[in-house]
Motif scaffolding. Sequence first.
Motif, mmCIF file in Angstrom:
data_model
loop_
_atom_site.group_PDB
_atom_site.id
_atom_site.type_symbol
_atom_site.label_atom_id
_atom_site.label_comp_id
_atom_site.label_asym_id
_atom_site.label_seq_id
_atom_site.Cartn_x
_atom_site.Cartn_y
_atom_site.Cartn_z
ATOM 1 N N LYS A 16 0.833 -1.205 0.000
ATOM 2 C CA LYS A 16 0.000 0.000 0.000
ATOM 3 C C LYS A 16 0.869 1.256 0.000
ATOM 4 O O LYS A 16 0.574 2.219 -0.715
ATOM 5 C CB LYS A 16 -0.925 0.017 1.211
ATOM 6 C CG LYS A 16 -1.859 1.209 1.219
ATOM 7 C CD LYS A 16 -2.723 1.251 2.447
ATOM 8 C CE LYS A 16 -3.683 2.414 2.471
ATOM 9 N NZ LYS A 16 -3.193 3.675 2.010
ATOM 10 N N GLN A 17 1.940 1.252 0.754
ATOM 11 C CA GLN A 17 2.841 2.408 0.779
ATOM 12 C C GLN A 17 3.458 2.639 -0.598
ATOM 13 O O GLN A 17 3.552 3.778 -1.065
ATOM 14 C CB GLN A 17 3.943 2.211 1.814
ATOM 15 C CG GLN A 17 3.463 2.304 3.234
ATOM 16 C CD GLN A 17 4.532 1.895 4.235
ATOM 17 O OE1 GLN A 17 5.549 1.297 3.874
ATOM 18 N NE2 GLN A 17 4.302 2.206 5.496
ATOM 19 N N ARG A 18 3.872 1.570 -1.253
ATOM 20 C CA ARG A 18 4.448 1.687 -2.593
ATOM 21 C C ARG A 18 3.425 2.210 -3.591
ATOM 22 O O ARG A 18 3.722 3.065 -4.431
ATOM 23 C CB ARG A 18 4.990 0.336 -3.061
ATOM 24 C CG ARG A 18 6.231 -0.089 -2.330
ATOM 25 C CD ARG A 18 6.710 -1.432 -2.795
ATOM 26 N NE ARG A 18 7.879 -1.846 -2.051
ATOM 27 C CZ ARG A 18 8.301 -3.091 -1.977
ATOM 28 N NH1 ARG A 18 7.665 -4.050 -2.621
ATOM 29 N NH2 ARG A 18 9.369 -3.390 -1.266
ATOM 30 N N LEU A 19 2.205 1.702 -3.501
ATOM 31 C CA LEU A 19 1.138 2.144 -4.387
ATOM 32 C C LEU A 19 0.805 3.618 -4.142
ATOM 33 O O LEU A 19 0.619 4.382 -5.087
ATOM 34 C CB LEU A 19 -0.098 1.269 -4.180
ATOM 35 C CG LEU A 19 -1.231 1.435 -5.177
ATOM 36 C CD1 LEU A 19 -0.757 1.113 -6.587
ATOM 37 C CD2 LEU A 19 -2.395 0.544 -4.796
ATOM 38 N N ASP A 20 0.757 4.026 -2.886
ATOM 39 C CA ASP A 20 0.500 5.429 -2.559
ATOM 40 C C ASP A 20 1.593 6.334 -3.122
ATOM 41 O O ASP A 20 1.300 7.406 -3.658
ATOM 42 C CB ASP A 20 0.401 5.629 -1.044
ATOM 43 C CG ASP A 20 -0.869 5.050 -0.451
ATOM 44 O OD1 ASP A 20 -1.821 4.767 -1.219
ATOM 45 O OD2 ASP A 20 -0.904 4.879 0.787
ATOM 46 N N ARG A 21 2.848 5.899 -3.014
ATOM 47 C CA ARG A 21 3.947 6.680 -3.588
ATOM 48 C C ARG A 21 3.835 6.772 -5.101
ATOM 49 O O ARG A 21 4.099 7.819 -5.693
ATOM 50 C CB ARG A 21 5.303 6.075 -3.209
ATOM 51 C CG ARG A 21 5.788 6.542 -1.844
ATOM 52 C CD ARG A 21 7.154 6.018 -1.589
ATOM 53 N NE ARG A 21 6.936 4.712 -0.950
ATOM 54 C CZ ARG A 21 7.836 3.774 -0.800
ATOM 55 N NH1 ARG A 21 9.056 3.949 -1.231
ATOM 56 N NH2 ARG A 21 7.554 2.654 -0.214
ATOM 57 N N GLU A 22 3.442 5.675 -5.736
ATOM 58 C CA GLU A 22 3.294 5.658 -7.185
ATOM 59 C C GLU A 22 2.189 6.623 -7.624
ATOM 60 O O GLU A 22 2.359 7.390 -8.565
ATOM 61 C CB GLU A 22 2.983 4.238 -7.668
ATOM 62 C CG GLU A 22 3.026 4.066 -9.151
ATOM 63 C CD GLU A 22 4.418 4.141 -9.744
ATOM 64 O OE1 GLU A 22 4.510 4.407 -10.949
ATOM 65 O OE2 GLU A 22 5.405 3.940 -9.011
ATOM 66 N N LYS A 28 1.780 14.112 -9.415
ATOM 67 C CA LYS A 28 2.739 15.212 -9.561
ATOM 68 C C LYS A 28 3.162 15.382 -11.015
ATOM 69 O O LYS A 28 3.221 16.507 -11.516
ATOM 70 C CB LYS A 28 3.961 14.942 -8.688
ATOM 71 C CG LYS A 28 4.993 16.048 -8.717
ATOM 72 C CD LYS A 28 6.163 15.718 -7.824
ATOM 73 C CE LYS A 28 7.025 14.721 -8.562
ATOM 74 N NZ LYS A 28 8.256 14.364 -7.941
ATOM 75 N N GLU A 29 3.426 14.301 -11.698
ATOM 76 C CA GLU A 29 3.898 14.367 -13.071
ATOM 77 C C GLU A 29 2.837 14.886 -14.039
ATOM 78 O O GLU A 29 3.145 15.543 -15.012
ATOM 79 C CB GLU A 29 4.368 12.985 -13.554
ATOM 80 C CG GLU A 29 5.677 12.549 -12.953
ATOM 81 C CD GLU A 29 6.840 13.413 -13.409
ATOM 82 O OE1 GLU A 29 6.958 13.711 -14.602
ATOM 83 O OE2 GLU A 29 7.640 13.796 -12.533
ATOM 84 N N PHE A 30 1.583 14.562 -13.779
ATOM 85 C CA PHE A 30 0.522 14.906 -14.704
ATOM 86 C C PHE A 30 -0.392 16.016 -14.195
ATOM 87 O O PHE A 30 -1.496 16.194 -14.697
ATOM 88 C CB PHE A 30 -0.302 13.662 -15.050
ATOM 89 C CG PHE A 30 0.482 12.652 -15.840
ATOM 90 C CD1 PHE A 30 0.648 12.807 -17.201
ATOM 91 C CD2 PHE A 30 1.074 11.569 -15.215
ATOM 92 C CE1 PHE A 30 1.385 11.883 -17.928
ATOM 93 C CE2 PHE A 30 1.814 10.650 -15.934
ATOM 94 C CZ PHE A 30 1.970 10.804 -17.298
ATOM 95 N N LYS A 31 0.073 16.799 -13.228
ATOM 96 C CA LYS A 31 -0.778 17.846 -12.663
ATOM 97 C C LYS A 31 -1.097 18.943 -13.673
ATOM 98 O O LYS A 31 -2.101 19.631 -13.536
ATOM 99 C CB LYS A 31 -0.138 18.444 -11.420
ATOM 100 C CG LYS A 31 1.100 19.270 -11.697
ATOM 101 C CD LYS A 31 1.696 19.819 -10.439
ATOM 102 C CE LYS A 31 2.983 20.554 -10.800
ATOM 103 N NZ LYS A 31 3.699 20.996 -9.651
ATOM 104 N N ASP A 32 -0.277 19.118 -14.701
ATOM 105 C CA ASP A 32 -0.516 20.147 -15.700
ATOM 106 C C ASP A 32 -1.556 19.743 -16.736
ATOM 107 O O ASP A 32 -2.035 20.589 -17.483
ATOM 108 C CB ASP A 32 0.781 20.508 -16.421
ATOM 109 C CG ASP A 32 1.776 21.169 -15.492
ATOM 110 O OD1 ASP A 32 1.354 21.775 -14.500
ATOM 111 O OD2 ASP A 32 2.980 21.078 -15.762
ATOM 112 N N PHE A 33 -1.888 18.469 -16.804
ATOM 113 C CA PHE A 33 -2.848 17.997 -17.781
ATOM 114 C C PHE A 33 -4.261 18.136 -17.230
ATOM 115 O O PHE A 33 -4.560 17.666 -16.150
ATOM 116 C CB PHE A 33 -2.583 16.545 -18.162
ATOM 117 C CG PHE A 33 -1.249 16.347 -18.820
ATOM 118 C CD1 PHE A 33 -0.975 16.963 -20.017
ATOM 119 C CD2 PHE A 33 -0.278 15.559 -18.235
ATOM 120 C CE1 PHE A 33 0.260 16.788 -20.640
ATOM 121 C CE2 PHE A 33 0.947 15.384 -18.843
ATOM 122 C CZ PHE A 33 1.216 16.000 -20.045
#
Length: 56
Positions: A16-22, A28-33
């Motif tokens: 779950k921690q890994r999935l939350d980080r992903e 963050k990467e797609f916040k401009d879309f």
Amino acid sequence: MKTAMKETIATQLVKKQRLDREFAWIAKEFKDFRTLEDIEFDNVERYAKLHLGYIF
């Protein structure tokens, strides 16, 4: 039995921690879309011209 349950819970927490980080990275990467049109491959040239100043 308790040990197996504890190991399962620990493994699930790590996953779950890994999935939350992903998901945080993706957000963050797609916040401009804003729309699907923004991420279509047909718009790569327009996006590059607009945001990178390239002339094709």
